[in-house]
Design an enzyme around this catalytic site. Structure first.
Site, PDB file in Angstrom:
ATOM      1  N   ASP A   1     -81.437  25.705  23.542  1.00 56.47           N
ATOM      2  CA  ASP A   1     -82.218  26.538  24.488  1.00 56.47           C
ATOM      3  C   ASP A   1     -82.750  27.870  23.934  1.00 56.47           C
ATOM      4  O   ASP A   1     -82.641  28.911  24.599  1.00 56.47           O
ATOM      5  CB  ASP A   1     -81.375  26.835  25.749  1.00 56.47           C
ATOM      6  CG  ASP A   1     -80.993  25.578  26.531  1.00 56.47           C
ATOM      7  OD1 ASP A   1     -81.361  24.467  26.118  1.00 56.47           O
ATOM      8  OD2 ASP A   1     -80.303  25.720  27.562  1.00 56.47           O
TER       9      ASP A   1
ATOM     10  N   HIS B   1     -86.224  30.176  36.137  1.00 51.18           N
ATOM     11  CA  HIS B   1     -86.364  30.252  34.677  1.00 51.18           C
ATOM     12  C   HIS B   1     -86.703  28.879  34.127  1.00 51.18           C
ATOM     13  O   HIS B   1     -86.401  27.858  34.750  1.00 51.18           O
ATOM     14  CB  HIS B   1     -85.064  30.759  34.034  1.00 51.18           C
ATOM     15  CG  HIS B   1     -83.915  29.807  34.212  1.00 51.18           C
ATOM     16  ND1 HIS B   1     -83.178  29.749  35.382  1.00 51.18           N
ATOM     17  CD2 HIS B   1     -83.408  28.847  33.395  1.00 51.18           C
ATOM     18  CE1 HIS B   1     -82.262  28.804  35.261  1.00 51.18           C
ATOM     19  NE2 HIS B   1     -82.389  28.224  34.069  1.00 51.18           N
TER      20      HIS B   1
ATOM     21  N   LYS C   1     -83.371  19.038  29.550  1.00 57.03           N
ATOM     22  CA  LYS C   1     -82.265  18.900  30.500  1.00 57.03           C
ATOM     23  C   LYS C   1     -82.503  19.802  31.704  1.00 57.03           C
ATOM     24  O   LYS C   1     -83.223  20.795  31.609  1.00 57.03           O
ATOM     25  CB  LYS C   1     -80.934  19.232  29.811  1.00 57.03           C
ATOM     26  CG  LYS C   1     -80.909  20.631  29.237  1.00 57.03           C
ATOM     27  CD  LYS C   1     -79.657  20.893  28.451  1.00 57.03           C
ATOM     28  CE  LYS C   1     -79.606  22.295  27.921  1.00 57.03           C
ATOM     29  NZ  LYS C   1     -79.622  23.346  28.962  1.00 57.03           N
TER      30      LYS C   1
ATOM     31  N   HIS D   1     -86.692  22.922  33.957  1.00 55.22           N
ATOM     32  CA  HIS D   1     -86.498  22.769  35.399  1.00 55.22           C
ATOM     33  C   HIS D   1     -87.823  22.593  36.141  1.00 55.22           C
ATOM     34  O   HIS D   1     -88.795  23.292  35.843  1.00 55.22           O
ATOM     35  CB  HIS D   1     -85.826  24.015  35.972  1.00 55.22           C
ATOM     36  CG  HIS D   1     -84.470  24.314  35.393  1.00 55.22           C
ATOM     37  ND1 HIS D   1     -83.440  23.402  35.386  1.00 55.22           N
ATOM     38  CD2 HIS D   1     -83.961  25.441  34.815  1.00 55.22           C
ATOM     39  CE1 HIS D   1     -82.365  23.954  34.828  1.00 55.22           C
ATOM     40  NE2 HIS D   1     -82.659  25.184  34.466  1.00 55.22           N
TER      41      HIS D   1
ATOM     42  N   HIS E   1     -86.074  24.368  41.618  1.00 58.24           N
ATOM     43  CA  HIS E   1     -84.805  23.738  41.196  1.00 58.24           C
ATOM     44  C   HIS E   1     -83.621  24.313  41.981  1.00 58.24           C
ATOM     45  O   HIS E   1     -83.610  25.508  42.319  1.00 58.24           O
ATOM     46  CB  HIS E   1     -84.591  23.969  39.691  1.00 58.24           C
ATOM     47  CG  HIS E   1     -83.477  23.150  39.119  1.00 58.24           C
ATOM     48  ND1 HIS E   1     -82.231  23.675  38.882  1.00 58.24           N
ATOM     49  CD2 HIS E   1     -83.428  21.843  38.765  1.00 58.24           C
ATOM     50  CE1 HIS E   1     -81.454  22.708  38.393  1.00 58.24           C
ATOM     51  NE2 HIS E   1     -82.159  21.594  38.308  1.00 58.24           N
TER      52      HIS E   1
ATOM     53  N   CYS F   1     -74.732  27.183  28.139  1.00 56.62           N
ATOM     54  CA  CYS F   1     -75.167  25.906  27.568  1.00 56.62           C
ATOM     55  C   CYS F   1     -74.519  25.587  26.224  1.00 56.62           C
ATOM     56  O   CYS F   1     -74.231  24.424  25.943  1.00 56.62           O
ATOM     57  CB  CYS F   1     -76.682  25.857  27.518  1.00 56.62           C
ATOM     58  SG  CYS F   1     -77.367  25.780  29.195  1.00 56.62           S
TER      59      CYS F   1
ATOM     60  N   ASP G   1     -84.136  23.755  28.146  1.00 53.52           N
ATOM     61  CA  ASP G   1     -83.865  23.831  29.577  1.00 53.52           C
ATOM     62  C   ASP G   1     -85.218  23.607  30.265  1.00 53.52           C
ATOM     63  O   ASP G   1     -86.216  24.254  29.916  1.00 53.52           O
ATOM     64  CB  ASP G   1     -83.306  25.239  29.874  1.00 53.52           C
ATOM     65  CG  ASP G   1     -82.340  25.285  31.035  1.00 53.52           C
ATOM     66  OD1 ASP G   1     -81.529  24.355  31.197  1.00 53.52           O
ATOM     67  OD2 ASP G   1     -82.393  26.282  31.794  1.00 53.52           O
TER      68      ASP G   1
HETATM   69  C1  VGL Z   1     -78.570  28.406  30.633  1.00 51.79           C
HETATM   70  C2  VGL Z   1     -78.140  29.336  32.672  1.00 51.79           C
HETATM   71  C3  VGL Z   1     -79.058  28.514  33.277  1.00 51.79           C
HETATM   72  C4  VGL Z   1     -78.284  28.388  29.161  1.00 51.79           C
HETATM   73  C5  VGL Z   1     -79.492  27.560  31.223  1.00 51.79           C
HETATM   74  O1  VGL Z   1     -79.155  27.938  28.387  1.00 51.79           O
HETATM   75  O2  VGL Z   1     -77.183  28.835  28.772  1.00 51.79           O
HETATM   76  N1  VGL Z   1     -77.890  29.278  31.371  1.00 51.79           N
HETATM   77  N2  VGL Z   1     -79.743  27.636  32.539  1.00 51.79           N
HETATM   78 ZN    ZN Z   2     -81.331  26.569  33.465  1.00 56.43          ZN
END
Ligand code: VGL
Ligand code: ZN
Length: 202
Positions: free
Chosen positions: A14, A87, A111, A54, A58, A156, A52
């Site tokens: 990410d 985000h 994801k 979404h 979401h 993550c 990430d």
């Molecule tokens: C993440 C919060 C929400 C991450 C992703 O990449 O750690 N944290 N979505």
């Molecule tokens: Zn996320």
């Protein structure tokens, strides 16, 4: 030239604009991971990036829950869930990889694309049962060792590392190429949980 490791994959978690300074869910100093990750990439035969990804609205977004603010908790059918600012919405610039990140990896795992379930881990969604397919990809290619880097250490990266260890992979997290969010001690808790799960921290 660094020696290329054949049975070990580098998994870059990410490294996206929304997790970097100026982004919607900025991880402090998140952009500092880019240079060390780029430098590591030549040392691995297999490089996998996660993203990430979404849909708008979401269920992990506070804006999808009346009266809730970011960083509050809600109970989802699969368990407690932190609510985040909107985000990494599919197709937005916030969801793009950091512009300086090398993107010549072999596979991109997206994801969090199902509206009702978040997915911190690169292996399983937050219901802990729906697979992303990454395990099969790795096993199919004979990969047994994983090096994990990226954002965020305590979400993550940690969820991915612990799932990988539980699945029997030999897992190292390179902390110099990770940065954390640290919500109420979550960074320290994640480091302890990773160690307890048999993840090697470097
Ligand atoms: C993440 C919060 C929400 C991450 C992703 O990449 O750690 N944290 N979505
Ligand atoms: Zn996320």
């Amino acid at each position: 030239m660094p020696q290329v490791v054949q049975s070990e994959a580098l998994i870059v978690i990410d490294v996206q604009n929304d997790f970097c300074p100026g982004g919607a869910l900025a991880v402090p100093k998140g952009d500092e991971v880019v240079a060390p990750i780029n430098a590591m990439m030549d040392g691995f035969e297999t490089v996998i990036l996660t993203q990430d990804w979404h849909p708008a609205g979401h269920s992990s977004f506070a804006s999808s829950h009346d009266g809730k603010d970011p960083l509050e908790m809600v109970d989802m059918p699969y368990g407690p869930q932190v609510l985040w600012p909107d985000h990494c919405v599919q197709g937005t610039s916030g969801a793009c990889f950091h512009k300086d990140l090398r993107q010549d990896g072999d596979l991109i795992i997206r994801k969090g694309f199902r509206s009702a379930v978040d997915s911190y881990s690169a292996f399983f969604e937050n219901d802990k049962t729906t697979p992303t397919g990454l395990e099969g990809y790795l096993r199919n290619r004979g990969i047994t060792k994983l090096a994990l880097v990226g954002l965020a250490t305590d979400f993550c990266v940690a969820y991915s590392a612990m799932d990988a260890a539980r699945l029997g992979f030999d897992v190292r997290v390179h902390l110099a190429a990770c940065r954390g969010i640290d919500l109420q001690g979550s960074l320290e808790a994640a480091l302890t949980a990773m160690k307890d799960a048999g993840v090697s921290l470097q």
